[in-house]
Design an enzyme around this catalytic site. Structure first.
Site, PDB file in Angstrom:
ATOM      1  N   HIS A  14       0.823  -1.204   0.000  1.00 30.32           N
ATOM      2  CA  HIS A  14       0.000   0.000   0.000  1.00 30.32           C
ATOM      3  C   HIS A  14       0.866   1.266   0.000  1.00 30.32           C
ATOM      4  CE1 HIS A  14      -3.645   2.321   0.781  1.00 30.32           C
ATOM      5  NE2 HIS A  14      -2.981   2.990   1.698  1.00 30.32           N
TER       6      HIS A  14
ATOM      7  N   SER B  11      -8.107   4.509  -2.872  1.00 36.52           N
ATOM      8  CA  SER B  11      -9.032   3.420  -2.565  1.00 36.52           C
ATOM      9  C   SER B  11      -9.102   3.225  -1.061  1.00 36.52           C
ATOM     10  CB  SER B  11      -8.554   2.119  -3.225  1.00 36.52           C
ATOM     11  OG  SER B  11      -7.294   1.733  -2.698  1.00 36.52           O
ATOM     12  N   HIS B  12     -10.229   2.752  -0.594  1.00 35.61           N
ATOM     13  CA  HIS B  12     -10.379   2.341   0.802  1.00 35.61           C
ATOM     14  C   HIS B  12     -11.208   1.068   0.833  1.00 35.61           C
ATOM     15  CE1 HIS B  12      -9.889   4.185   5.007  1.00 35.61           C
ATOM     16  NE2 HIS B  12      -8.721   4.209   4.402  1.00 35.61           N
TER      17      HIS B  12
ATOM     18  N   ASP C 298      -0.549  15.285   4.501  1.00 33.87           N
ATOM     19  CA  ASP C 298      -1.580  14.519   5.187  1.00 33.87           C
ATOM     20  C   ASP C 298      -0.942  13.376   5.968  1.00 33.87           C
ATOM     21  OD1 ASP C 298      -3.782  12.739   5.680  1.00 33.87           O
ATOM     22  OD2 ASP C 298      -3.421  11.827   3.723  1.00 33.87           O
TER      23      ASP C 298
END
Length: 791
Positions: A64, A112-113, A291
């Site tokens: 990821h 994406s989540h 972030d």
């Protein structure tokens, strides 16, 4: 700096003669490092790693975070064009805008989540929206919209699938609505291939001053720089989330890896961030901003430092956190939501903290929220973390951020052959075939889901979701004195059944579909984002599909960028890869999802899809409807979702001509409405144009299907095309102009004032009250939502 004596190693060096055993032992304790990575880490450090280092590298070397299986493949995508300001590599991509909006830039991100949304649908989808909004905001942008592309399982498969559908929709709405960011649409697909692995792809778009873009890096210069952590107090939520998203789902034990959202704090943080942006610009203070997503404090600070060619020293004791005890590695790597990290001059840091803590009082919005100086930038290129007198991490920062690169075995498979129906005799009367198709889940209206979302907030909307093929917003300031500005259009594309049958052709169609929708409203396709959603990266067939998909995306992007810049591709400026979407050894269908952003000239009104004027002629322009392959109609009549799934042919040169024709038509105001042919074919597209218009009793449609091909093939083929509504006195010239550009063009009837929807096809004719046709399929999703499956 050496490791403190009280910090034990994660394993002993003598164990490295059996790295597989070390890997298994670490995995049992929640750290995912492959055997070769265990050896590599010890070699990079020159010693056995401390426990916090093992945790950190297990997360930041995960699929990821590091894209270790795909980074070399992603280089095949075109990312450069004259309009690109910042391409992939930052938290979001940035593209310039033409005059009169050249003082602004457009910021785009795509994420994406999937895993979190399968495990905890509400929280997973909500934090997906939260994360992508932060990615755009940290570039110094005002977030002006979000989109979502959702891939749900078959609702008939069981209550869990339906619970996921409801939860994801609630999560998207429950976060975006109170945040004050409009939902600009997207798309929703239902397929049994997603029964146990939902896909939640979220996109965000923002606007920033052209001279005010922030970078995710330590700025150049000799100033003393410090890191400031802003937002919620760190807790254990989301700890290990990046590693969790890089492996197959295990079940309920994964729930702790899902982050927890708080949109109300996020709203205050968004306003505070914009106040900070303004102060920095007014004072000429340079800064970096990022972030805190995957990997938490460790990821954000190491990436800021490495991108600026510097090092970082983090004092973990200073980080604000919840009152309950937290392990140091949790505080370092947890993915607690609603957090950002600044890197600013030390001389400005106290003022920045005061802005958040006193002026915006974020601690009163969420207990423990704060802005805290947690470390400083160094010149030694090292990443060090101390905690309670010990040094938990001490390594070269590039060891973290350079990541891993793994060439996985891949196997290209033979694409599925196109399927066609046996014979041409209809199985039922025309009216029954039309009604049956319109009531199917594949083509039914999505309004019951999208009505949960707020598309009106901020007042920028020109065309909302459902009013056109793409949502359209104003780029300029809203309200009096906003002045002239371009409009921006956004649409998404991606057909999992086509990609399952032919991964490369399906990916080409994904780009073409998104760009076609943007062109249909009159916008020049300007830039792309993507998310590559695939299954088990250890399966050579999956990696073969992924490679084929990337090649398909690249081929289409290379062919379709000429309207924005002659000879240049349509660039990918942001994206994401989501692998290991697999359960019980079964991977999802190959699912590349693409968003296209487009630009409409300031003096050009966007083209809606609604039929509003009796007398207009419907002209279908594009590829001739000469095959049923890949169509919803063929899949349904064949009785299998896989049967006939191969996509229809896609001629990219003709597709580019179709986009150019649509944009020119809008500029010349030749069409009152336009709608791209999609699921269900041309007839369904015309029905959708009727539905989008006002429910006036007198408005109807007379569809006269051109002859020469079997009726079903002509009505329901999904060959790429756009249906335009044009004045009757211009229809002939309109169609002829299209033909001169190498496009098939034919009149398909007209809009009438008789209140009827009539279809004349060959020897068959069917007729309904127009209101009846509008209502067909309208309650399909409502019945699913309310568990009325047999109604």
């Amino acid at each position: 700096m050496s490791l403190g004596v009280r910090v034990p190693p994660a394993f002993a060096l003598e164990e490295l003669d059996r790295p597989e055993r070390v890997s298994e032992s670490l995995r049992a304790r929640g750290v995912r490092l492959d055997a070769d990575e265990v050896v590599l880490l010890a070699r990079l450090l020159g010693r056995a790693p401390a426990w916090a280092e093992a945790v950190l590298f297990g997360i930041l070397w995960s699929e990821h975070c590091s894209y270790k299986s795909t980074r070399h493949l992603l280089r095949r995508l075109p990312t450069r064009a004259p309009q690109v300001v910042l391409g992939p590599g930052e938290d979001a991509g940035v593209v310039s805008l033409p005059a009169p909006s050249a003082d602004q830039v457009l910021v785009l991100a795509h994420e994406s989540h999937n895993h979190p949304s399968q495990v905890l649908p509400v929280e997973g989808a909500a934090t997906g929206v939260g994360g992508i909004v932060r990615d755009v905001a940290c570039m110094g942008a005002t977030v002006v919209g979000v989109l979502d592309s959702l891939r749900f399982g078959d609702p008939a498969s069981g209550i869990h699938v339906r619970d996921v559908i409801r939860g994801v929709v609630e999560g998207v709405a429950g976060y975006g609505n109170p945040l004050g960011v409009p939902n600009l649409g997207g798309d929703t697909v239902f397929d049994a291939g997603y029964d146990r692995n939902v896909l939640v792809n979220v996109m965000a778009v923002g606007l920033a001053p052209a001279d005010g873009v922030l970078r995710s890096r330590v700025p150049a210069g000799d100033e003393a720089w410090v890191f400031v952590l802003v937002g919620k107090p760190t807790d254990s939520s989301g700890f290990g989330g990046a590693a969790f998203a890089s492996d197959a789902l295990k079940g309920d034990d994964d729930r702790g890896a899902v982050q927890l959202p708080d949109p109300f704090l996020k709203r205050v943080l968004s306003v505070a961030n914009e106040a900070a942006f303004a102060r920095l610009r007014e004072r000429g203070v340079r800064a970096g901003f990022k972030d805190l997503g995957a990997g938490g404090v460790a990821c954000a600070t190491s990436e800021l430092a490495a991108a600026g060619g510097r090092g970082a020293r983090i004092h973990l004791d200073r980080a604000h956190r919840v009152a309950r005890p937290l392990a140091a590695e949790v505080l370092l790597c947890a993915e607690t939501q609603e957090r950002f990290c600044w890197v600013v001059p030390e001389s400005f840091a106290a003022e920045l903290c005061d802005l958040y803590q006193r002026e915006f009082a974020i601690g009163s919005v969420y207990p423990g929220a704060a802005a805290t100086i947690i470390g400083e930038v160094t010149d030694d290129g090292r990443f060090t973390v101390d905690w309670s007198g010990d040094v938990l991490v001490d390594c070269d920062v590039t060891a973290i951020t350079a990541g891993r690169e793994v060439r996985r075995p891949s196997r290209v498979r033979v694409p599925e052959a196109p399927g066609e129906p046996d014979g041409t005799a209809p199985a039922a009367p025309l009216a029954a075939r039309v009604e049956w198709l319109l009531e199917r889940l594949e083509v039914c209206p999505r309004e019951y889901l999208t009505r949960h979302y707020d598309g009106e907030v901020q007042g920028r909307a020109r065309l909302r979701a459902g009013e056109a093929d793409a949502s359209v917003i104003r780029a300029g300031a809203v309200g009096a004195g906003g002045g002239s500005a371009v409009s921006l259009a956004f649409a998404s594309g991606g057909h999992p059944r086509w990609c399952a049958a032919d991964p490369q052709a399906g990916a080409r169609h994904a780009v073409a579909e998104a760009a076609r929708k943007v062109a249909a409203v009159g916008a020049v396709p300007w830039a792309l984002t993507d998310c590559l959603n695939y299954g088990d990266a250890l399966d050579p067939a999956v990696m073969g599909d992924l490679e084929a998909g990337i090649d398909g995306l690249a081929a289409a992007a290379e062919a379709l960028g000429g309207l924005a810049a002659t000879g240049a591709p349509l660039p990918f400026v942001s994206g994401n890869v989501s692998l290991y979407n697999v359960s019980d050894g079964v991977s999802i269908p190959p699912s590349p999802i693409v968003m296209c952003a487009g630009v409409i000239d300031a003096d050009v009104p966007p083209v809606p899809m609604a039929l509003t004027r009796a007398g207009d002629v419907l002209v279908r322009v594009g590829a001739a409807p000469v095959t049923l392959t890949g169509s919803a109609f063929l899949r349904a009549t064949a009785g299998s979702a896989a049967s006939g799934g191969a996509p229809p042919p896609l001629d990219l040169e003709r597709e580019a001509a179709l986009h150019a024709f649509a944009v020119a038509s809008a500029r010349e105001r030749r069409a009152a409405a336009a709608h791209a042919v999609g699921d269900g074919g041309t007839l369904v597209a015309i029905v959708e144009m009727l539905r989008a218009g006002p429910a006036e009793p007198g408005l109807g449609v007379d569809v006269r299907v051109p002859g020469g091909e079997p009726v079903d093939m002509t009505l329901f083929s999904e060959c790429p095309a756009i249906v335009f509504a044009v004045p009757a006195d211009r229809a002939g010239a309109f169609a002829e102009d299209a033909r001169l550009q190498g496009l098939d063009a034919a009149a398909w009837g007209e809009v009438t004032g008789g209140g009827r929807f009539v279809v004349a096809a060959g020897a068959e004719t069917a007729s309904w009250d127009a209101g009846t046709v509008r209502a067909m399929g309208g309650r399909v999703l409502e019945r699913i939502w309310n568990e009325e499956l047999d109604s």
